[in-house]
Every structure is written in C-alpha cells, then in structure tokens.
Design a protein around this motif. Sequence first.
Motif, PDB file in Angstrom:
ATOM      1  N   UNK A   1      51.757  46.943  64.576  1.00 23.69           N
ATOM      2  CA  UNK A   1      52.527  47.922  65.364  1.00 23.69           C
ATOM      3  C   UNK A   1      51.671  48.676  66.380  1.00 23.69           C
ATOM      4  N   UNK A   2      50.435  49.020  66.001  1.00 26.53           N
ATOM      5  CA  UNK A   2      49.547  49.752  66.915  1.00 26.53           C
ATOM      6  C   UNK A   2      49.255  48.924  68.164  1.00 26.53           C
ATOM      7  N   UNK A   3      48.869  47.661  67.976  1.00 25.40           N
ATOM      8  CA  UNK A   3      48.510  46.829  69.121  1.00 25.40           C
ATOM      9  C   UNK A   3      49.731  46.430  69.941  1.00 25.40           C
ATOM     10  N   UNK A   4      50.854  46.197  69.281  1.00 30.44           N
ATOM     11  CA  UNK A   4      52.083  45.863  70.007  1.00 30.44           C
ATOM     12  C   UNK A   4      52.529  47.050  70.869  1.00 30.44           C
ATOM     13  N   UNK A   5      52.452  48.249  70.298  1.00 31.69           N
ATOM     14  CA  UNK A   5      52.818  49.458  71.038  1.00 31.69           C
ATOM     15  C   UNK A   5      51.897  49.666  72.235  1.00 31.69           C
ATOM     16  N   UNK A   6      50.597  49.447  72.027  1.00 33.69           N
ATOM     17  CA  UNK A   6      49.641  49.599  73.116  1.00 33.69           C
ATOM     18  C   UNK A   6      49.899  48.598  74.230  1.00 33.69           C
ATOM     19  N   UNK A   7      50.222  47.366  73.845  1.00 33.20           N
ATOM     20  CA  UNK A   7      50.502  46.321  74.829  1.00 33.20           C
ATOM     21  C   UNK A   7      51.761  46.663  75.626  1.00 33.20           C
ATOM     22  N   UNK A   8      52.761  47.170  74.954  1.00 33.38           N
ATOM     23  CA  UNK A   8      54.006  47.538  75.626  1.00 33.38           C
ATOM     24  C   UNK A   8      53.772  48.689  76.602  1.00 33.38           C
ATOM     25  N   UNK A   9      52.994  49.676  76.171  1.00 33.82           N
ATOM     26  CA  UNK A   9      52.677  50.809  77.044  1.00 33.82           C
ATOM     27  C   UNK A   9      51.916  50.341  78.283  1.00 33.82           C
ATOM     28  N   UNK A  10      50.943  49.477  78.075  1.00 35.19           N
ATOM     29  CA  UNK A  10      50.159  48.958  79.192  1.00 35.19           C
ATOM     30  C   UNK A  10      51.046  48.189  80.169  1.00 35.19           C
ATOM     31  N   UNK A  11      51.939  47.355  79.637  1.00 33.31           N
ATOM     32  CA  UNK A  11      52.832  46.568  80.488  1.00 33.31           C
ATOM     33  C   UNK A  11      53.710  47.478  81.344  1.00 33.31           C
ATOM     34  N   UNK A  12      54.203  48.543  80.743  1.00 31.17           N
ATOM     35  CA  UNK A  12      55.042  49.482  81.483  1.00 31.17           C
ATOM     36  C   UNK A  12      54.246  50.185  82.570  1.00 31.17           C
ATOM     37  N   UNK A  13      53.015  50.539  82.261  1.00 30.78           N
ATOM     38  CA  UNK A  13      52.142  51.209  83.234  1.00 30.78           C
ATOM     39  C   UNK A  13      51.833  50.295  84.410  1.00 30.78           C
ATOM     40  N   UNK A  14      51.513  49.032  84.121  1.00 33.31           N
ATOM     41  CA  UNK A  14      51.214  48.068  85.180  1.00 33.31           C
ATOM     42  C   UNK A  14      52.448  47.814  86.041  1.00 33.31           C
ATOM     43  N   UNK A  15      53.597  47.638  85.398  1.00 35.58           N
ATOM     44  CA  UNK A  15      54.834  47.383  86.136  1.00 35.58           C
ATOM     45  C   UNK A  15      55.159  48.539  87.080  1.00 35.58           C
ATOM     46  N   UNK A  16      54.935  49.759  86.618  1.00 36.87           N
ATOM     47  CA  UNK A  16      55.166  50.934  87.454  1.00 36.87           C
ATOM     48  C   UNK A  16      54.196  50.962  88.629  1.00 36.87           C
ATOM     49  N   UNK A  17      52.960  50.608  88.353  1.00 36.83           N
ATOM     50  CA  UNK A  17      51.915  50.643  89.385  1.00 36.83           C
ATOM     51  C   UNK A  17      52.119  49.565  90.447  1.00 36.83           C
ATOM     52  N   UNK A  18      52.477  48.348  90.032  1.00 38.79           N
ATOM     53  CA  UNK A  18      52.569  47.227  90.966  1.00 38.79           C
ATOM     54  C   UNK A  18      53.971  47.015  91.533  1.00 38.79           C
ATOM     55  N   UNK A  19      54.979  47.510  90.810  1.00 40.46           N
ATOM     56  CA  UNK A  19      56.349  47.267  91.237  1.00 40.46           C
ATOM     57  C   UNK A  19      56.886  45.927  90.796  1.00 40.46           C
ATOM     58  N   UNK A  20      56.101  45.189  90.014  1.00 38.75           N
ATOM     59  CA  UNK A  20      56.516  43.883  89.488  1.00 38.75           C
ATOM     60  C   UNK A  20      56.309  43.847  87.985  1.00 38.75           C
ATOM     61  N   UNK A  21      57.256  43.262  87.278  1.00 41.52           N
ATOM     62  CA  UNK A  21      57.183  43.219  85.817  1.00 41.52           C
ATOM     63  C   UNK A  21      57.137  41.768  85.345  1.00 41.52           C
ATOM     64  N   UNK A  22      55.976  41.364  84.802  1.00 42.66           N
ATOM     65  CA  UNK A  22      55.783  39.968  84.385  1.00 42.66           C
ATOM     66  C   UNK A  22      55.757  39.809  82.867  1.00 42.66           C
ATOM     67  N   UNK A  23      56.202  40.811  82.139  1.00 46.31           N
ATOM     68  CA  UNK A  23      56.030  40.741  80.677  1.00 46.31           C
ATOM     69  C   UNK A  23      56.859  39.636  80.024  1.00 46.31           C
ATOM     70  N   UNK A  24      57.909  39.169  80.679  1.00 46.12           N
ATOM     71  CA  UNK A  24      58.734  38.091  80.115  1.00 46.12           C
ATOM     72  C   UNK A  24      58.369  36.723  80.676  1.00 46.12           C
ATOM     73  N   UNK A  25      57.429  36.696  81.603  1.00 49.06           N
ATOM     74  CA  UNK A  25      57.057  35.422  82.242  1.00 49.06           C
ATOM     75  C   UNK A  25      56.380  34.486  81.257  1.00 49.06           C
ATOM     76  N   UNK A  26      56.648  33.191  81.406  1.00 53.29           N
ATOM     77  CA  UNK A  26      55.969  32.196  80.565  1.00 53.29           C
ATOM     78  C   UNK A  26      54.461  32.284  80.779  1.00 53.29           C
ATOM     79  N   UNK A  27      53.723  32.355  79.676  1.00 52.94           N
ATOM     80  CA  UNK A  27      52.269  32.412  79.759  1.00 52.94           C
ATOM     81  C   UNK A  27      51.707  33.812  79.865  1.00 52.94           C
TER      82      UNK A  27
END
Length: 386
Positions: free
Chosen positions: A220-246
């Motif tokens: 749960x700790x690492x999954x939560x951290x990964x999710x937080x990071x993904x949200x931060x990157x998506x906000x910063x770049x304007x693109x969300x790749x968390x569901x992309x293959x690979x």
Amino acid sequence: MKIVVAPDSFKGYMTSIEASEAIRKGLLEVDQKLDIVTVPMADGGEGTVEALTAILDGEIKTEEVMDPIGRKVQAAFGWVETTKTAVIETAGASGLPLLKDRELDPYRASTYGTGQLVSRALDLGAENVILGLGGSATVDAGTGFFEALGIRYLDEKGKEIQAAGGILGKIKSIHTSGLDSRLADVTFTIASDVTNPLLGREGAVSVFGPQKGVTEDEMPFFESGMEHYAETVATHTGNDHRLAEGSGAAGGFGFSLLSYLNPKFESGFTLISDFSRLESHIKHADFVITGEGKVDAQSLYGKVPVGIARIANTYKVPTIAFAGKIEGDLQAAAGQGLSSVLPIVDEPMILLDAMDKGQELLQKAAVRFMTIVQVCNGKKEESSNE
C-alpha cells in the motif's frame, strides 16, 4: 546442414555471445562441415547491450556510475559510431544482478546510474538511444534516471529531495527546467516486453514489486506513492500516461519515459530479431538451437526461446532449447514449436559448480545433441539404401 544458434543469456553466468560460441564449438566438434549462423539474443534485459552491440557492429564502452543503492560500479553500454547509436540496459547500472538478495531496498533503490549512462552517450554525440528496461531493481518510476539528467524534485517545504522509490509520495513539485537540452534531439527506442500499466493489480508495484524487495505489508505504501507521483507528473506535463501499455515497466520507469521523452516502445525480442534478420536466417535452416538459464512454464509467455520457436514453427523448422535448469510441466511447449528442452548438466552438481562450468557444459550438450543427429541421419541413409 544449416543450423541457427540463437540463445538468450544464461543469466548470471554466461552472456548470449558466450553461449552462442559454446554451442557453435560443440556442433563443429562433431561435424566441421556444418553451416552455422550465430545470433546472440536478448529481450531488453540483461545481455541486451552485448547482443545488440555485436549485431550492430558497435563497441562496448564502460562508465563508472551509481548502482541501485548508490555504490560506484562499472557499467557497460554499446556505442555504434556510424549511426551515433547508444545501446543501454537498465539492468547494467540499476539492475537486480548488481544486488544480493539481502541488499534489495525498494525505499532507496534508484535508476540514477542509468541516467548517468545516457548522459555519457550524449557526451559522445548520441542521436539514437536504445534503452532496455528489463531486470531493474527499482520502483522509483525512473525518477533517479531523470534526476541524473537534470530534473529536480521538491517536497512540500520546497526542499530538494533525492529520487528513490520511497520518496514518490513526498514529491510536491517537479522542476524540469534543468533537463538536459540535448535530449530533445535524440530518438529513444525502448526495448521492453512488459505491457503492464503503472497502477493497480497489474501495475508496477503489485506485479513486479516483490522481486525488487517490496513485501506484502509495504505494497500500500509504494502503490500510494506511485499514484501520488503519477498525479503530480500529469499535472506538471498536462499528459497522463498511467494507463498506457508499458508504463509499469521497470518499476514505473516506462511512465516517466512516456511523460518526458516521447519514446517509441518496442518488444525487446522483436527489436533484436529484426536487427539480426533472425527470421531470414531461420527459414532456410534445418535446426534452430536456442536456450537460457532456466526454462519453465513461464518461458511459454514471451521469453526468448519460445519467441524463437514460434518463428521457426512457421517454417516447420525444429527448435531445440538448452537450459541450465528445467522446471515444471513443459508439455505445452511443443504447441509453441519448441521440439525439445535439453539440460546442459551431465551429472549431479551444485548450482555454483554448474554456473562456473556453464560454457563447458553447454559445449558438451551441443556435442551430445549433434552426435544424436548424425546417428539418426546415418540410419536414415542406410534405410533409404536398402
């Protein structure tokens, strides 16, 4: 008789180039007239640099970089001067082969060293980078890689924090202004056979975290951290790749590569097969010989020996695989075109002895196989003459 020799590395003790040579020597020991084509193979993980650099007629270079837990280590990468192409594997600087089991540390393990290798390639004038993602020891989502190339991560107090798997949940802002400007002129090809998304039950932490040291309680700790990071990157770049293959490849490394570099993802096996013209060699062969350290039921899901067998099966060419260890029920292998899986050990021995004698054992196994082929061919000729 034409034989294509195309093994993967026997991980930990024999590169695919060494394995190819051992098999070639064993075959020729029985019959000097054989037409043998050697094609060292890999799938984006350990051994990719050696195999692909040999195929592209490049040279191996080494650089002192940081290993996953911050120690200095010599890591190899391939360089092809004619095309300004660098061949780099995550396993070489940030991989599991660099750590003992007790050293696995998903909290502080980082891909920083892999970023250092790319930086060195840029110094050489790289215009193309082929980056293999297999075999990483990290769940840092590639933050270390991009830190080495100039990105900075700040916490909620505006303090810079060092990239690692355990700090993803603490990242409040990302500063990309320092990202190496030379990257904009480089074409990145990512060699990976992993298609998992970043998050969830099929994601980077859930599927691959345990092999990198993540315990059930820590999930749960690492999954939560990964999710937080993904949200931060998506906000910063304007693109969300968390569901992309690979995006879940190499502990989330794929996600950051997609977010910042617009790379092209390709199957590691397919990439090397195409560069080596593997299929054109196979379709005119009498046999194909492949192999890897361990062949088990998992090998039927995209590993090198079965990938090769599927190509050969298209042309009705028998495929034989040598293995340091055979495990589980392999009855389904025949349906994939793998005619037989043969062990290389010829007597009871402990693992360390088998690894130490790997090339010798593989050469002897090739001798045994070719001797059987010669005997069978001899009997066929006798039968046809009667």
